[in-house]
Design an enzyme around this catalytic site. Structure first.
Site, PDB file in Angstrom:
ATOM      1  N   ARG A 171       0.827  -1.220   0.000  1.00  0.00           N
ATOM      2  CA  ARG A 171       0.000   0.000   0.000  1.00  0.00           C
ATOM      3  C   ARG A 171       0.857   1.264   0.000  1.00  0.00           C
ATOM      4  O   ARG A 171       0.472   2.274  -0.595  1.00  0.00           O
ATOM      5  CB  ARG A 171      -0.942  -0.009   1.209  1.00  0.00           C
ATOM      6  N   LYS A 183     -16.662 -18.418   3.637  1.00  0.00           N
ATOM      7  CA  LYS A 183     -18.092 -18.361   3.949  1.00  0.00           C
ATOM      8  C   LYS A 183     -18.942 -17.752   2.849  1.00  0.00           C
ATOM      9  O   LYS A 183     -18.618 -16.708   2.304  1.00  0.00           O
ATOM     10  CB  LYS A 183     -18.293 -17.546   5.222  1.00  0.00           C
ATOM     11  N   GLY A 185      -9.550  -9.128   0.648  1.00  0.00           N
ATOM     12  CA  GLY A 185      -9.191 -10.090   1.706  1.00  0.00           C
ATOM     13  C   GLY A 185      -7.965 -10.930   1.407  1.00  0.00           C
ATOM     14  O   GLY A 185      -6.902 -10.418   1.104  1.00  0.00           O
ATOM     15  N   GLY A 193     -12.221  -4.777   1.899  1.00  0.00           N
ATOM     16  CA  GLY A 193     -13.659  -4.531   1.952  1.00  0.00           C
ATOM     17  C   GLY A 193     -14.174  -3.657   0.814  1.00  0.00           C
ATOM     18  O   GLY A 193     -15.270  -3.883   0.297  1.00  0.00           O
TER      19      GLY A 193
HETATM   20  C1  3PG Z   1      -8.422  -1.802   5.151  1.00  0.00           C
HETATM   21  O1  3PG Z   1      -7.406  -2.144   5.756  1.00  0.00           O
HETATM   22  O2  3PG Z   1      -9.184  -2.617   4.601  1.00  0.00           O
HETATM   23  C2  3PG Z   1      -8.707  -0.340   5.016  1.00  0.00           C
HETATM   24  O3  3PG Z   1      -7.613   0.401   5.442  1.00  0.00           O
HETATM   25  C3  3PG Z   1      -9.948   0.034   5.778  1.00  0.00           C
HETATM   26  O4  3PG Z   1      -9.774  -0.238   7.136  1.00  0.00           O
HETATM   27  P1  3PG Z   1     -11.042  -0.480   8.072  1.00  0.00           P
HETATM   28  O5  3PG Z   1     -11.607  -1.815   7.656  1.00  0.00           O
HETATM   29  O6  3PG Z   1     -10.523  -0.463   9.468  1.00  0.00           O
HETATM   30  O7  3PG Z   1     -12.020   0.617   7.792  1.00  0.00           O
END
Ligand code: 3PG
Ligand code: MG
Length: 396
Positions: free
Chosen positions: A36, A197, A354, A377
């Site tokens: 990142r 899942k 993920g 996410g």
């Molecule tokens: C992540 O690591 O997926 C993003 O930086 C968002 O983080 P968070 O899920 O804590 O909002």
């Protein structure tokens, strides 16, 4: 692309508030995966090249509105400075006097990182006053944090509405890759959806079925689909309470003309550990005391046939227990084939979310994919067809 980019706004002599996602994994004070950080370098360098002063806004972990010293962004400074090749300055707070003084002291050519935005309650609440306090620090807002764009927070959403705003280079690359894969893709489009899942991937499957020509389902999720067809999956990971949902997804796919590819043979073991003694059996013949840990060779061959006919691939999640060999074979062989097809110019391949990046890295295939997202996410929510608040708030 519909959103403004760094090419559309004059940055010369201005303070550029750049929201980045440097929420990187760390162990014993060291960054264990700097992807990142590396991916934001083009944006920061471009801002500098255009005469702007980059002031980086970011979160780290989930301190929930309090100062948690172990979650200070100071700890990523060495990795950030190393990646950018300049000594990055640091401000102890992301708003108020400390931040304003650090911005005022920033020389041309310098880069400043502000402390964790989530140390303030206003961040996650998207509090207008907190967003205004952030906005006061700069002249232009750049969002380069696609992977945090599913959060409607002050630093990802609120501040975008208060300043001229645009997408950074990484945000631009993520949006372009996802649009190519799902908005107007070359067909056939195949989705590989794996992971533990079904319950976490329901909306994603529901959305993809209308958009793609085939979905290859693997990992623990596949067991739920097998069980929903009346197959005994023994001690396998399986969400029995999702059987109706799995059947609905199959029916919806059939109606939409989307082929669902499930394992026809499976690799089973009695222990979840690397090198566990294992057998390959038909998918309908898992022994009652065993668990399915990977797809078998016949399934791998079927997946290969589906992939070889595809022009576009969207990949999320592993096809087996890839982290414990030899249960990595289905994931590895599909990933390597996708990489080879991409190299040959026959496939556009986009992956993210993920465990996906870890799975593709472990098979050595990631580098040859057309695009590997830095998002978890946010990538999933995009595949679910949702509007990401951090994207929606940018100027068009
Ligand atoms: C992540 O690591 O997926 C993003 O930086 C968002 O983080 P968070 O899920 O804590 O909002
Ligand atoms: Mg997350």
């Amino acid at each position: 692309m519909a959103w403004k980019t760094l090419d559309d706004i004059d940055l010369d002599g201005k303070v550029i508030l750049a929201r980045v996602d440097i929420n990187v994994p760390m162990e014993a004070g060291r960054v264990t995966d700097a992807t990142r950080i590396e991916r934001i370098v083009p944006t920061v360098k471009d801002i500098l090249a255009k005469g702007g002063k980059p002031v980086l806004l970011a979160h780290f972990d989930r301190p929930k509105g309090k100062v948690v010293p172990e979650m200070s962004l100071r700890q990523v400074l060495p990795a950030l400075s190393g990646a950018l090749g300049v000594d990055v300055a640091f401000a102890e707070d992301c708003v108020g006097d400390a931040a304003a003084a650090a911005v005022a002291a920033l020389p041309a050519g310098g880069v400043l990182l502000l402390e964790n935005t989530r140390f303030h309650k206003g961040e996650e609440k998207n509090d207008p006053e907190f967003a205004a306090a952030l906005a006061r620090l700069g002249d232009v807002y750049v969002n380069d944090a696609f992977s945090a764009a599913h959060r409607a927070h002050a630093s990802t959403e609120g501040v975008a509405r208060l300043l001229p705003s645009c997408a950074g280079r990484l945000m631009q690359a993520e949006l372009e890759a996802l649009e190519k894969a799902l908005a107007k893709p070359d067909r056939p489009v195949v989705a590989v959806v794996g992971g533990a899942k079904v319950s976490t991937k329901l909306e994603l499957l529901g959305n993809l079925i209308d958009k793609v020509d085939a979905v290859v389902i693997g990992g623990g999720m596949a067991n739920t689909f097998l069980a929903a067809q009346g197959i005994d999956v023994g001690k396998s990971l399986c969400e029995h309470d999702m059987a109706d949902t799995a059947r609905e997804i199959m029916a919806k796919a059939a109606a939409a003309g989307c082929e669902i590819v499930l394992p026809v043979d499976v690799v089973v073991a009695r222990e979840f550990k690397a090198g566990a003694e294992n057998d390959t059996v038909p998918a309908s013949a898992c022994p009652p005391d065993a668990m399915i840990l990977d797809a078998g060779p016949e399934s791998i061959a079927r997946i290969a046939t589906v992939l070889s006919g595809a022009r576009t691939l969207v990949w999320n999640g592993p096809l087996g227990a890839f982290e414990i060999p030899p249960f990595n074979l289905a994931t590895d062989s599909a990933a390597r084939q996708a990489a080879a097809l991409t190299r040959a110019g026959r496939l556009l391949s986009v992956a993210g979310g993920g465990d996906t990046v870890a799975a593709l890295n472990s098979s050595g295939a990631a580098a040859d994919f057309t695009y590997v997202s830095t998002a978890g996410g946010a990538f999933l929510e995009w595949l679910e067809g949702k509007t990401l608040p951090g994207v929606a708030a940018l100027d068009q």
